[in-house]
Every structure is written in structure tokens, then in C-alpha cells.
Motif scaffolding. Structure first.
Motif, mmCIF file in Angstrom:
data_model
loop_
_atom_site.group_PDB
_atom_site.id
_atom_site.type_symbol
_atom_site.label_atom_id
_atom_site.label_comp_id
_atom_site.label_asym_id
_atom_site.label_seq_id
_atom_site.Cartn_x
_atom_site.Cartn_y
_atom_site.Cartn_z
ATOM 1 N N ARG A 133 0.824 -1.208 0.000
ATOM 2 C CA ARG A 133 0.000 0.000 0.000
ATOM 3 C C ARG A 133 0.854 1.252 0.000
ATOM 4 O O ARG A 133 0.491 2.275 -0.595
ATOM 5 C CB ARG A 133 -0.924 0.004 1.219
ATOM 6 N N SER A 134 1.987 1.205 0.687
ATOM 7 C CA SER A 134 2.864 2.371 0.728
ATOM 8 C C SER A 134 3.407 2.694 -0.658
ATOM 9 O O SER A 134 3.640 3.864 -0.990
ATOM 10 C CB SER A 134 4.020 2.139 1.705
ATOM 11 N N ALA A 135 3.599 1.681 -1.504
ATOM 12 C CA ALA A 135 4.066 1.917 -2.870
ATOM 13 C C ALA A 135 2.977 2.596 -3.695
ATOM 14 O O ALA A 135 3.246 3.508 -4.478
ATOM 15 C CB ALA A 135 4.487 0.603 -3.516
ATOM 16 N N ALA A 136 1.734 2.139 -3.522
ATOM 17 C CA ALA A 136 0.626 2.794 -4.216
ATOM 18 C C ALA A 136 0.456 4.229 -3.725
ATOM 19 O O ALA A 136 0.201 5.149 -4.515
ATOM 20 C CB ALA A 136 -0.658 2.002 -3.996
ATOM 21 N N PHE A 137 0.593 4.411 -2.402
ATOM 22 C CA PHE A 137 0.501 5.762 -1.843
ATOM 23 C C PHE A 137 1.563 6.669 -2.452
ATOM 24 O O PHE A 137 1.273 7.806 -2.844
ATOM 25 C CB PHE A 137 0.671 5.702 -0.325
ATOM 26 N N ALA A 138 2.800 6.185 -2.549
ATOM 27 C CA ALA A 138 3.877 6.993 -3.113
ATOM 28 C C ALA A 138 3.594 7.336 -4.568
ATOM 29 O O ALA A 138 3.752 8.493 -4.998
ATOM 30 C CB ALA A 138 5.201 6.243 -2.985
ATOM 31 N N ALA A 139 3.164 6.330 -5.350
ATOM 32 C CA ALA A 139 2.943 6.541 -6.777
ATOM 33 C C ALA A 139 1.786 7.491 -7.058
ATOM 34 O O ALA A 139 1.738 8.113 -8.124
ATOM 35 C CB ALA A 139 2.693 5.204 -7.467
ATOM 36 N N LEU A 140 0.853 7.620 -6.122
ATOM 37 C CA LEU A 140 -0.278 8.539 -6.307
ATOM 38 C C LEU A 140 -0.061 9.887 -5.640
ATOM 39 O O LEU A 140 -0.474 10.924 -6.172
ATOM 40 C CB LEU A 140 -1.561 7.896 -5.758
ATOM 41 N N SER A 141 0.597 9.906 -4.480
ATOM 42 C CA SER A 141 0.739 11.163 -3.745
ATOM 43 C C SER A 141 1.790 12.083 -4.364
ATOM 44 O O SER A 141 1.661 13.314 -4.264
ATOM 45 C CB SER A 141 1.091 10.894 -2.276
ATOM 46 N N VAL A 142 2.810 11.519 -5.010
ATOM 47 C CA VAL A 142 3.780 12.385 -5.683
ATOM 48 C C VAL A 142 3.117 13.155 -6.832
ATOM 49 O O VAL A 142 3.252 14.389 -6.914
ATOM 50 C CB VAL A 142 5.007 11.584 -6.161
ATOM 51 N N PRO A 143 2.370 12.492 -7.734
ATOM 52 C CA PRO A 143 1.646 13.272 -8.747
ATOM 53 C C PRO A 143 0.626 14.247 -8.149
ATOM 54 O O PRO A 143 0.509 15.390 -8.614
ATOM 55 C CB PRO A 143 0.938 12.189 -9.574
ATOM 56 N N LEU A 144 -0.110 13.802 -7.110
ATOM 57 C CA LEU A 144 -1.094 14.696 -6.501
ATOM 58 C C LEU A 144 -0.415 15.904 -5.870
ATOM 59 O O LEU A 144 -0.883 17.043 -6.028
ATOM 60 C CB LEU A 144 -1.906 13.937 -5.446
ATOM 61 N N GLY A 145 0.673 15.675 -5.152
ATOM 62 C CA GLY A 145 1.390 16.787 -4.532
ATOM 63 C C GLY A 145 1.932 17.754 -5.559
ATOM 64 O O GLY A 145 1.874 18.978 -5.380
ATOM 65 N N THR A 146 2.457 17.213 -6.665
ATOM 66 C CA THR A 146 2.967 18.073 -7.737
ATOM 67 C C THR A 146 1.852 18.927 -8.322
ATOM 68 O O THR A 146 2.026 20.132 -8.572
ATOM 69 C CB THR A 146 3.594 17.203 -8.845
ATOM 70 N N LEU A 147 0.672 18.311 -8.532
ATOM 71 C CA LEU A 147 -0.476 19.055 -9.063
ATOM 72 C C LEU A 147 -0.932 20.132 -8.078
ATOM 73 O O LEU A 147 -1.223 21.273 -8.475
ATOM 74 C CB LEU A 147 -1.622 18.097 -9.353
ATOM 75 N N LEU A 148 -0.986 19.796 -6.787
ATOM 76 C CA LEU A 148 -1.428 20.771 -5.788
ATOM 77 C C LEU A 148 -0.455 21.939 -5.677
ATOM 78 O O LEU A 148 -0.876 23.087 -5.483
ATOM 79 C CB LEU A 148 -1.590 20.078 -4.432
ATOM 80 N N VAL A 149 0.835 21.656 -5.772
ATOM 81 C CA VAL A 149 1.818 22.749 -5.757
ATOM 82 C C VAL A 149 1.595 23.665 -6.949
ATOM 83 O O VAL A 149 1.618 24.899 -6.823
ATOM 84 C CB VAL A 149 3.251 22.190 -5.752
ATOM 85 N N LEU A 150 1.353 23.075 -8.125
ATOM 86 C CA LEU A 150 1.088 23.886 -9.315
ATOM 87 C C LEU A 150 -0.166 24.734 -9.129
ATOM 88 O O LEU A 150 -0.171 25.939 -9.438
ATOM 89 C CB LEU A 150 0.939 22.977 -10.536
#
Length: 281
Positions: A150-167
């Protein structure tokens, strides 16, 4: 600071992006991969020219290459018929250089795109090469190495989400950008932890283990710096300057995380690739 930022951007254009694309093995981006030097070299040259028509034209050459990458993302999703975490991460990686190139073209022309200062546009370019492309790509690679976690899925989704939120935070306010920084930091720390526990532990090659160890450890410090800057911007508390962030967070992420990670992944067996290849008819 400007010279340092330009050197980091050159590393992203000429080394990180093409190396990452070969690791990801995206057939839909084949043309962009083959022709990448024709796009990246003019983009790199544009960094060292005075702002104006010539620098902008060369930056547009780079933007054309990044557009090919961005267009390959929906084609890959359609071919794979999948929005699995690793695919989301890879799609984010493919689109991120286009965001960087848009900022580069505007900055080289001297145009304050969307009202942003030229300094912010200048820093957006390395941000979306490393926090966008490299971070999302490595998150996808890590998911491929530990697909059941689950931590791998979390990483693979939260990095794109965090990048989008920063933008999005660029357009909303500093608190929205802080929220993006928190999500991105959580994702990057998950990437670092999985890199240390799963990927590094799974190889016996000493150099590969060392590269992976450096990339994981660097993320602890660099993302703390990112959080401290975002908190300071939102609250007014003392925080590092942009020049200090470029010299510490930026350089460490570029060399310690992105470069070390991709060099290590090049040495790992192909079975730990980022995401499955697109289905072919």
C-alpha cells in the motif's frame, strides 16, 4: 543563483529526462526519445543567451519536444486502459517537462506569464524537471518493484497529486501551495523509505546499493527544506530564501536524489521496471 539554476536545468534537460525515458520504456514516446538531443540542446543553449527572440526560439524547440512527451501520456493510458498508480505516476512524469518548458519560453521572452515574476518562472523550470518528472518517474519505478504494498501505491499517487497541488497553489495562495508541499513530502518520504527497505535491500551490488542509499537519505533533508519554505511563505515565519533553497534543496534533489536514483535504476534488473508496457494489437 541564476547560473546555478541554469546548470541544474541543463542536467535535467540533457541527462535526467532522456535517462528516465529509457528506463520507463514508453513506446508512445519513441519519436521524442530518439530526437531528444535535437530538442534539448537548443533548450540548454537558450539558458545562456540574453532574453529575447533568439533565446525564445531555442526554448520553443525544447517546448516542441516536451509537447511530444505530453501527448504520449494520454496515448499510453488509452493503450494500456489503466489508471493504476504506476501509470498515473508515469503520466505525470511525461507531462511535467511541458510545464517546465512553458515557463522557460515565457522567462526567455521576458514575459510574466499569468502574472508570475521572471524569478518564479525561472525556478519553475527545474522544479518540474525534478519534483515533476524525476520524482514521479521514480515513484512509478518503486511501485513496480513493490506492487503489492500500500505504501508503494501511496507513493505513486501522492507524488503526482502533490505536484499538481503545488502547481495549483501558484494560482490560488500560499496555503494551497503548503498543502501541496505536505502531500508531495509525504509521497517523497514514502519513495525514500521504500527505496531503502525494498529496492536497496533487494540488490547485492555495492555501488547500486550506495546510490540508492544516497537517493533515499537525501529526500529526508531536501523535503524538510521544502516544507520549511512552504510553511514560512504561508505563515510569515522565518524561512530560507529562494537563493538558499536553490543552492541546497535544488542541487541536492538534482544530484543526490534524481541523478543517483536513475543511475541506480539503470543498474537494476529490468523486472523492477516502472509500469507494464502498453498492450499491442
Amino acid at each position: 543563483m541564476e547560473v546555478l539554476v541554469d546548470l541544474v536545468v541543463m542536467l535535467g534537460m540533457l541527462v535526467i529526462v532522456p535517462m528516465g525515458l529509457r528506463l520507463a520504456d514508453v513506446p508512445q514516446a519513441g519519436t521524442a526519445v530518439r530526437l531528444w538531443p535535437l530538442f534539448a540542446v537548443p533548450g540548454a543553449v537558450s539558458l545562456w543567451l540574453p532574453r529575447g527572440a533568439l533565446a525564445t526560439a531555442l526554448a520553443c524547440c525544447y517546448a516542441a519536444g516536451t509537447l511530444l512527451l505530453a501527448l504520449s501520456a494520454p496515448r499510453r493510458v488509452a493503450a494500456n486502459r489503466s489508471l493504476a498508480p504506476a501509470e498515473v505516476a508515469l503520466a505525470t512524469a511525461l507531462v511535467s517537462p511541458a510545464v517546465a518548458a512553458t515557463a522557460l519560453v515565457a522567462e526567455r521572452w521576458g514575459y510574466p506569464l499569468f502574472g508570475f515574476t521572471l524569478e518564479i518562472l525561472d525556478l519553475t523550470v527545474p522544479h518540474f524537471h525534478f519534483a515533476g518528472f524525476a520524482a514521479a518517474l521514480v515513484a512509478g519505478l518503486v511501485h513496480g518493484a513493490a506492487p503489492g504494498r500500500r505504501s508503494a501505491a501511496f507513493a505513486a499517487l501522492s507524488v503526482p497529486l502533490g505536484t499538481l497541488l503545488v502547481l495549483l497553489g501558484y494560482f490560488i495562495d500560499d496555503w494551497a501551495e503548503l498543502a501541496g508541499a505536505v502531500v508531495l513530502t509525504a509521497g517523497m518520504w514514502a519513495v525514500g523509505l521504500l527505496t531503502w527497505r525494498e529496492v536497496r535491500a533487494g540488490t547485492g551490488d555495492r555501488l547500486t546499493r550506495a546510490l540508492l542509499a544516497v537517493s533515499a537519505a537525501v529526500l529526508v533533508a531536501t523535503m524538510l527544506l521544502a516544507l520549511s519554505w512552504a510553511v514560512g511563505e504561508a505563515t510569515g515565519l522565518p524561512h530560507p530564501s529562494l537563493a538558499w533553497m536553490a543552492a541546497t534543496h535544488g542541487v541536492a534533489n538534482a544530484l543526490g536524489f534524481a541523478l543517483c536514483s536513475l543511475l541506480a535504476w539503470r543498474r537494476l534488473p529490468r523486472r523492477t521496471g516502472a509500469a507494464p508496457r502498453a498492450r499491442t494489437a
